[in-house]
Write an enzyme that holds these catalytic residues in place. Structure first.
Site, PDB file in Angstrom:
ATOM      1  N   LYS A 239       0.860  -1.185   0.000  1.00 31.08           N
ATOM      2  CA  LYS A 239       0.000   0.000   0.000  1.00 31.08           C
ATOM      3  C   LYS A 239       0.888   1.224   0.000  1.00 31.08           C
ATOM      4  O   LYS A 239       2.025   1.183   0.472  1.00 31.08           O
ATOM      5  CB  LYS A 239      -0.888   0.021   1.247  1.00 31.08           C
ATOM      6  CG  LYS A 239      -2.166   0.774   1.051  1.00 31.08           C
ATOM      7  CD  LYS A 239      -3.206  -0.084   0.349  1.00 31.08           C
ATOM      8  CE  LYS A 239      -4.488   0.655   0.084  1.00 31.08           C
ATOM      9  NZ  LYS A 239      -5.534  -0.242  -0.415  1.00 31.08           N
TER      10      LYS A 239
HETATM   11  P1  NAD Z   1     -13.405   7.387  -2.955  1.00 33.13           P
HETATM   12  O1  NAD Z   1     -12.433   8.443  -2.594  1.00 33.13           O
HETATM   13  O2  NAD Z   1     -13.780   7.179  -4.380  1.00 33.13           O
HETATM   14  O3  NAD Z   1     -14.774   7.553  -2.119  1.00 33.13           O
HETATM   15  C1  NAD Z   1     -14.833   7.701  -0.731  1.00 33.13           C
HETATM   16  C2  NAD Z   1     -16.260   8.112  -0.336  1.00 33.13           C
HETATM   17  O4  NAD Z   1     -16.349   8.173   1.087  1.00 33.13           O
HETATM   18  C3  NAD Z   1     -16.650   9.504  -0.843  1.00 33.13           C
HETATM   19  O5  NAD Z   1     -18.008   9.505  -1.206  1.00 33.13           O
HETATM   20  C4  NAD Z   1     -16.446  10.387   0.377  1.00 33.13           C
HETATM   21  O6  NAD Z   1     -17.243  11.572   0.350  1.00 33.13           O
HETATM   22  C5  NAD Z   1     -16.914   9.436   1.451  1.00 33.13           C
HETATM   23  N1  NAD Z   1     -16.443   9.810   2.777  1.00 33.13           N
HETATM   24  C6  NAD Z   1     -15.237  10.301   3.138  1.00 33.13           C
HETATM   25  N2  NAD Z   1     -15.222  10.555   4.452  1.00 33.13           N
HETATM   26  C7  NAD Z   1     -16.445  10.213   4.912  1.00 33.13           C
HETATM   27  C8  NAD Z   1     -17.049  10.254   6.192  1.00 33.13           C
HETATM   28  N3  NAD Z   1     -16.381  10.702   7.255  1.00 33.13           N
HETATM   29  N4  NAD Z   1     -18.322   9.790   6.302  1.00 33.13           N
HETATM   30  C9  NAD Z   1     -18.993   9.339   5.223  1.00 33.13           C
HETATM   31  N5  NAD Z   1     -18.485   9.291   3.996  1.00 33.13           N
HETATM   32  C10 NAD Z   1     -17.225   9.725   3.860  1.00 33.13           C
HETATM   33  O7  NAD Z   1     -12.776   6.040  -2.330  1.00 33.13           O
HETATM   34  P2  NAD Z   1     -13.102   4.535  -2.732  1.00 33.13           P
HETATM   35  O8  NAD Z   1     -12.102   4.097  -3.735  1.00 33.13           O
HETATM   36  O9  NAD Z   1     -14.555   4.361  -3.016  1.00 33.13           O
HETATM   37  O10 NAD Z   1     -12.732   3.793  -1.368  1.00 33.13           O
HETATM   38  C11 NAD Z   1     -13.654   3.687  -0.281  1.00 33.13           C
HETATM   39  C12 NAD Z   1     -13.178   2.571   0.647  1.00 33.13           C
HETATM   40  O11 NAD Z   1     -13.117   1.350  -0.073  1.00 33.13           O
HETATM   41  C13 NAD Z   1     -11.779   2.783   1.237  1.00 33.13           C
HETATM   42  O12 NAD Z   1     -11.763   2.239   2.543  1.00 33.13           O
HETATM   43  C14 NAD Z   1     -10.897   1.958   0.319  1.00 33.13           C
HETATM   44  O13 NAD Z   1      -9.704   1.539   0.955  1.00 33.13           O
HETATM   45  C15 NAD Z   1     -11.823   0.785   0.044  1.00 33.13           C
HETATM   46  N6  NAD Z   1     -11.492   0.037  -1.177  1.00 33.13           N
HETATM   47  C16 NAD Z   1     -11.467   0.644  -2.386  1.00 33.13           C
HETATM   48  C17 NAD Z   1     -11.186  -0.116  -3.523  1.00 33.13           C
HETATM   49  C18 NAD Z   1     -11.205   0.469  -4.907  1.00 33.13           C
HETATM   50  O14 NAD Z   1     -11.094  -0.298  -5.866  1.00 33.13           O
HETATM   51  N7  NAD Z   1     -11.345   1.766  -5.061  1.00 33.13           N
HETATM   52  C19 NAD Z   1     -10.923  -1.496  -3.396  1.00 33.13           C
HETATM   53  C20 NAD Z   1     -10.963  -2.079  -2.137  1.00 33.13           C
HETATM   54  C21 NAD Z   1     -11.270  -1.308  -1.032  1.00 33.13           C
END
Ligand code: NAD
Length: 549
Positions: A239
């Protein structure tokens, strides 16, 4: 060799055992220690109150305290002093619980010898020293405690346990980037952590967020290792991250930051070494800049150095939506298992970024009624259901959910506690905690985010019969399609979207069935079962490769 005399406090009421342990301690030439022995917990607590104890060797059954109560009391009296439990109670669940709540090791007196005791003390002191530094984030403690619980249940070899507890390679950089006014420089911290180098290249996303730190990146790298192993992908976990608020940066600032960060970590990444991908706060465009910077350095285009890049640069069809799509394949399988009909089921989604928005979209396609969603700006609720299409249009126009018409605003805390069938958490870590777990009213919790549930909350959810799809299983769709993208990249071929989705579904459902089978046959919760699936594979690989030199 430990460089000073280790001050040990032995709390043991059986004089014969106390003598035996002291003899064993004298039998390890590498350990120089001074032992004080007491036979009551009250005396032990009084001694701890006077300070100057490096480590406690603790019998759990004492005249004035029993089992875990003993451990809790010592932890409360001296939270920073590491504890090794020495006991005659050969009980796997008690052992798992003990390491879960903070014991560094759980050793059976019947199996004790000078070497194993000396090694456990050295490993414990090494781990305790890492605390208090930058490693020491609550999320890294969570990742370690989850692993230790699984390791205890598996009876994992002490050396392998120590090897897997901390990442193998860590790069911490600090670097400047130029702000748009062409005068102001800003210096930020960046990280790249590779947890296990045994399985093949390492793989994991890059996060831009103002709270990113070494501990957080290390925790996420650790989970990537178990996730890849659970999916049987040929990667170890990694990461990366930069401690910066990307929402405050212009596009050109973001580009300069990304290129400089890439240059700082360029020696340890590459298509055969370590392959980054998007995560919180990064996207396809950031991956394109990363690929370009790397390619410029080596002199030719290297698409396979990153995944999650735009399709025109060698990105895979289906990668953008893969995590949400995969999550919903698993929700469908879990719903079938618990006898829940998704048609008309009430679903709540926290987070409306990449993972959350696609999750909402695919859940709606599966027939669920999306009654609430949220992002950082607000939560919104409509018991009659929200149109995902309208939500997507609103966010495309306004960048956030705030101001969406036809719904009631609610807080993120209230959203988590809404009665529903499926709750998908897809924002940040540490959302379902001891504080709110009793009030979570879903039948199925799907962890799109990494580390959204604390250990204490896990216990409450399990007791209350909530079916949990744990993060390393639930959100593995992203890394699985990233693997497809990497395979297509190094072979210069492309698969159709149908092929991608078919392969994705097959891999995820196979992992789900293996996890469920282990959970049911070994009477474990789904998280521990998934971890054991992953950890077993990595352990076998480590054993086969042996130790160099
Ligand atoms: P992103 O940046 O696209 O979206 C994050 C979302 O969370 C946004 O809508 C943001 O406004 C919201 N957010 C931020 N702080 C918040 C809060 N305090 N309360 C409520 N909502 C809040 O990120 P993503 O890629 O969708 O990732 C989200 C999660 O999924 C992370 O934990 C990431 O590690 C995990 N993840 C992502 C992927 C991927 O392929 N993108 C894969 C596995 C896991």
């Amino acid at each position: 060799m430990v460089d000073h005399i280790v001050r040990l406090l032995l709390v043991e009421d059986n004089p014969l055992h106390a003598r035996l342990i002291q003899q064993l301690l004298g039998g390890d030439a590498q350990l120089r220690c001074a032992v004080e022995s007491v036979d009551r917990l009250s005396e032990g607590l009084a001694r701890l109150g006077r300070g100057a104890v490096d480590l406690v060797l603790l019998d759990l059954v004492l005249p004035d305290s029993q089992e875990l109560e003993t451990l809790f009391k010592v932890r409360a009296a001296a939270p920073d002093t590491p504890i090794i439990v020495l006991t005659s109670m050969d009980d796997v669940r008690l052992a798992a619980r003990a390491v879960e709540v903070g014991a560094y090791a759980y050793l059976l007196k019947t199996q004790l010898n000078a070497i194993s005791l000396g090694r456990a003390i050295r490993y414990t002191l090494a781990r305790a020293r890492a605390h208090g530094g930058e490693w020491d984030a609550p999320i890294f403690r969570l990742a370690q405690q989850q692993f230790l619980k699984a390791a205890q249940i598996m009876n994992l070899d002490d050396n392998i346990r120590q090897r897997l507890l901390f990442p193998q390679r860590t790069q911490v950089v600090s670097f400047p980037f130029l702000r748009d006014d062409q005068q102001q420089l800003e210096t930020v911290f960046g990280y790249r952590v590779q947890h296990v180098l045994t399985m093949g290249p390492t793989k994991g996303g890059i996060r831009y967020h103002e709270d990113v730190g070494l501990g957080e990146v290390a925790a996420l790298a650790t989970w990537m290792t178990w996730k890849c192993a659970l999916m049987k992908l040929p990667f170890g976990g990694a990461k990366g991250g930069v401690r910066v608020d990307p929402t405050g940066l212009s596009n050109s600032e973001l580009q300069r930051l990304t290129r400089r960060y890439t240059a700082e970590i360029i020696n340890i990444i590459g298509p055969d070494k370590d392959i980054p991908a998007p995560d919180l706060g990064t996207n396809e465009q950031v991956m394109a800049w990363l690929m370009d910077t790397y390619s410029k350095q080596v002199g030719y285009a290297v698409p396979a150095v990153v995944t999650g890049k735009p399709v025109v640069l060698g990105g895979s069809l289906g990668r953008k939506e893969a995590t949400g799509r995969g999550l919903v394949y698993l929700v469908e399988a879990a719903a079938q298992h618990i006898g829940l009909d998704l048609k008309g089921a009430k679903a709540v989604v926290q987070g409306f970024g990449n993972v959350g928005s696609f999750t909402a979209q695919f859940l709606a396609e599966a027939g669920a009624k999306i009654i609430a969603v949220s992002d950082v700006s607000t939560g919104i609720y409509n018991p009659d259901g929200l149109s995902v299409e309208a939500l997507l249009k609103h966010v495309a126009a306004h960048r956030e959910l705030k101001g969406f018409p036809g719904a009631e605003p609610i807080s993120n805390a209230e959203l988590l506690e809404l009665p529903c069938d499926v709750l998908a958490v897809a924002a940040l870590q540490n959302q379902v905690t001891a504080e709110n777990a009793e009030r979570i009213r879903c039948r199925l919790l799907a962890e799109g985010a990494n580390g959204p549930t604390t250990l204490e909350a896990d216990d409450v959810l399990n007791e209350r019969g909530v079916f949990v799809l744990p993060d390393i299983l639930a959100n593995a769709g992203g890394v699985t399609v990233s693997y497809f993208e990497w395979v297509q990249g190094i072979q210069n071929l492309t698969w159709t979207l149908e092929e991608i989705n078919q392969r994705l579904k097959a891999i995820l459902l196979d992992a789900f069935q293996r996890t469920l089978h282990r959970a049911e046959t070994c009477k474990l919760d789904m998280r521990t079962a998934a971890l054991i699936e992953g950890v077993s594979r990595v352990t076998e690989a480590k054993r086969l490769r042996g130790v160099f030199p």
